[in-house]
Design a protein around this motif. Structure first.
Motif, PDB file in Angstrom:
ATOM      1  N   MET A  51       3.070   2.829   4.487  1.00 59.46           N
ATOM      2  CA  MET A  51       4.399   2.472   3.974  1.00 59.46           C
ATOM      3  C   MET A  51       5.494   3.322   4.619  1.00 59.46           C
ATOM      4  O   MET A  51       5.535   4.537   4.445  1.00 59.46           O
ATOM      5  CB  MET A  51       4.454   2.634   2.454  1.00 59.46           C
ATOM      6  N   TYR A  72       9.636  -0.545  -2.414  1.00 61.80           N
ATOM      7  CA  TYR A  72       9.562   0.916  -2.399  1.00 61.80           C
ATOM      8  C   TYR A  72       9.889   1.546  -3.756  1.00 61.80           C
ATOM      9  O   TYR A  72       9.874   2.778  -3.884  1.00 61.80           O
ATOM     10  CB  TYR A  72      10.549   1.468  -1.366  1.00 61.80           C
ATOM     11  N   PRO A  76       8.476   7.588   0.417  1.00 68.06           N
ATOM     12  CA  PRO A  76       7.834   6.786   1.468  1.00 68.06           C
ATOM     13  C   PRO A  76       8.086   7.442   2.823  1.00 68.06           C
ATOM     14  O   PRO A  76       9.025   8.243   2.974  1.00 68.06           O
ATOM     15  CB  PRO A  76       8.571   5.433   1.375  1.00 68.06           C
ATOM     16  N   VAL A 113       8.337   4.855  -5.533  1.00 67.65           N
ATOM     17  CA  VAL A 113       7.435   5.590  -4.638  1.00 67.65           C
ATOM     18  C   VAL A 113       8.086   6.910  -4.244  1.00 67.65           C
ATOM     19  O   VAL A 113       9.213   6.935  -3.726  1.00 67.65           O
ATOM     20  CB  VAL A 113       7.113   4.763  -3.387  1.00 67.65           C
ATOM     21  N   ASP A 114       7.403   7.991  -4.511  1.00 68.43           N
ATOM     22  CA  ASP A 114       7.907   9.333  -4.218  1.00 68.43           C
ATOM     23  C   ASP A 114       7.784   9.602  -2.716  1.00 68.43           C
ATOM     24  O   ASP A 114       6.707   9.842  -2.200  1.00 68.43           O
ATOM     25  CB  ASP A 114       7.090  10.360  -5.005  1.00 68.43           C
ATOM     26  N   LEU A 171      -1.442   2.717  -4.350  1.00 70.55           N
ATOM     27  CA  LEU A 171      -0.097   3.275  -4.218  1.00 70.55           C
ATOM     28  C   LEU A 171       0.358   3.811  -5.564  1.00 70.55           C
ATOM     29  O   LEU A 171       0.314   3.103  -6.573  1.00 70.55           O
ATOM     30  CB  LEU A 171       0.862   2.185  -3.734  1.00 70.55           C
ATOM     31  N   HIS A 172       0.781   5.053  -5.570  1.00 72.62           N
ATOM     32  CA  HIS A 172       1.285   5.659  -6.799  1.00 72.62           C
ATOM     33  C   HIS A 172       2.789   5.460  -6.886  1.00 72.62           C
ATOM     34  O   HIS A 172       3.533   5.798  -5.961  1.00 72.62           O
ATOM     35  CB  HIS A 172       0.963   7.156  -6.828  1.00 72.62           C
ATOM     36  N   ARG A 173       3.256   4.899  -7.994  1.00 74.99           N
ATOM     37  CA  ARG A 173       4.686   4.771  -8.246  1.00 74.99           C
ATOM     38  C   ARG A 173       5.067   5.746  -9.359  1.00 74.99           C
ATOM     39  O   ARG A 173       4.491   5.730 -10.437  1.00 74.99           O
ATOM     40  CB  ARG A 173       5.050   3.340  -8.625  1.00 74.99           C
ATOM     41  N   ALA A 218       1.888   9.432  -1.417  1.00 77.17           N
ATOM     42  CA  ALA A 218       1.756   8.563  -2.582  1.00 77.17           C
ATOM     43  C   ALA A 218       0.885   7.335  -2.308  1.00 77.17           C
ATOM     44  O   ALA A 218       0.575   6.587  -3.233  1.00 77.17           O
ATOM     45  CB  ALA A 218       3.138   8.112  -3.058  1.00 77.17           C
ATOM     46  N   GLN A 219       0.497   7.126  -1.077  1.00 76.69           N
ATOM     47  CA  GLN A 219      -0.295   5.942  -0.716  1.00 76.69           C
ATOM     48  C   GLN A 219      -1.662   6.395  -0.208  1.00 76.69           C
ATOM     49  O   GLN A 219      -1.806   6.802   0.930  1.00 76.69           O
ATOM     50  CB  GLN A 219       0.428   5.117   0.348  1.00 76.69           C
ATOM     51  N   ARG A 266       9.696   3.343   4.953  1.00 75.40           N
ATOM     52  CA  ARG A 266      10.946   2.733   4.494  1.00 75.40           C
ATOM     53  C   ARG A 266      11.985   2.815   5.602  1.00 75.40           C
ATOM     54  O   ARG A 266      12.442   3.894   5.964  1.00 75.40           O
ATOM     55  CB  ARG A 266      11.478   3.428   3.247  1.00 75.40           C
TER      56      ARG A 266
END
Length: 253
Positions: free
Chosen positions: A175, A197, A203, A200-201, A241-243, A234-235, A177
């Motif tokens: 990921m 996105y 990207p 997401v901490d 994927l952690h949000r 975070a991925q 951005r």
């Protein structure tokens, strides 16, 4: 390593960031893209040379290559995704466009510049693929297929150049951005693009990928990074994927 570098898709995102990073490292960079206005902005900012070029035009690519005296590094970055439809409903035109730019564009540029890359102490081909190249996901069939083909191209080229002083490197981001990738994919829908996105901490950014390119290219010529997979923390995987904020478990009670 320094010398002449050609970077495709250089008018924005990862391509523009890579131009900036390679200029910083002392390369004479030729920034290649279709959009002359955006390309000129990058050139004015960095001092790079400009190659206004559509890499889906075979004759234009050949003319461009014929105008260069040297090429020590080719960064095949131009590409992108179109649509997020299922295989059953996906647009054939979208698939054709993705293959034309991601796969055949990379093929055209590599074929055209390979004689120059072979002509010297050592050349390097870097291709920006994606983690989608080896992990498919719903709604990503066309993009995954195109990036898998691009990956196969790189792996085959490395085998075929074995014994010659030309490195073949693949950088496969997760990921990232950027200002345009998701927006282009989702037909300009800013809300849907932002949702990709959301939460997401950190990207990855275009600059992060440019640093990875510089790292791999900057190693001694006898060191080949076959594939560099890079994701945000975070991925953990394509589907993991952690949000939300990244948490420090040490402080939990």
């Amino acid at each position: 390593m320094a010398g002449t570098a050609v970077v495709t898709g250089a008018s924005s995102g990862i391509g523009a960031a890579t131009v900036r990073r390679l200029v910083k490292d002392g390369f004479d960079v030729v920034a290649v893209a279709r959009r002359a206005d955006r390309l000129l902005q990058v050139a004015e900012e960095t001092g790079a040379r400009v190659g206004c070029l559509d890499i889906t035009d075979t004759e234009a690519v050949r003319r461009f290559a014929g105008e260069l005296d040297t090429c020590d590094l080719l960064v095949n970055n131009a590409g992108g995704a179109l649509g997020a439809d299922s295989v059953a409903t996906g647009s054939v035109d979208d698939w054709e466009r993705m293959f034309s730019v991601n796969v055949l564009g990379t093929l055209r540029m590599t074929q055209a510049l390979l004689p120059l890359l072979r002509d010297g102490a050592g050349g390097t081909v870097v291709t920006i693929t994606s983690t989608a190249a080896f992990t498919a996901y719903e709604g990503g069939g066309g993009y995954s297929a195109a990036k898998a083909a691009e990956r196969a191209l790189s792996e085959t080229l490395r085998l075929e150049l074995c014994g010659e002083p030309v490195r073949v490197i693949e950088v496969a981001p997760g990921m990232v951005r950027t200002e345009e990738f998701a927006l282009n994919r989702l037909r300009g829908d800013a809300g849907k693009a932002a949702a990709v996105y959301e939460g997401v901490d950190h990207p990855l950014t275009a600059d992060d990928i440019a640093e990875c390119v510089a790292l791999a290219v900057g190693l001694p010529q006898h060191v080949n990074v076959d594939q560099l997979v890079v994701r945000p923390l975070a991925q953990a995987a394509q589907h993991r994927l952690h949000r939300g904020p990244l948490m420090n478990r040490k402080n939990e009670h």
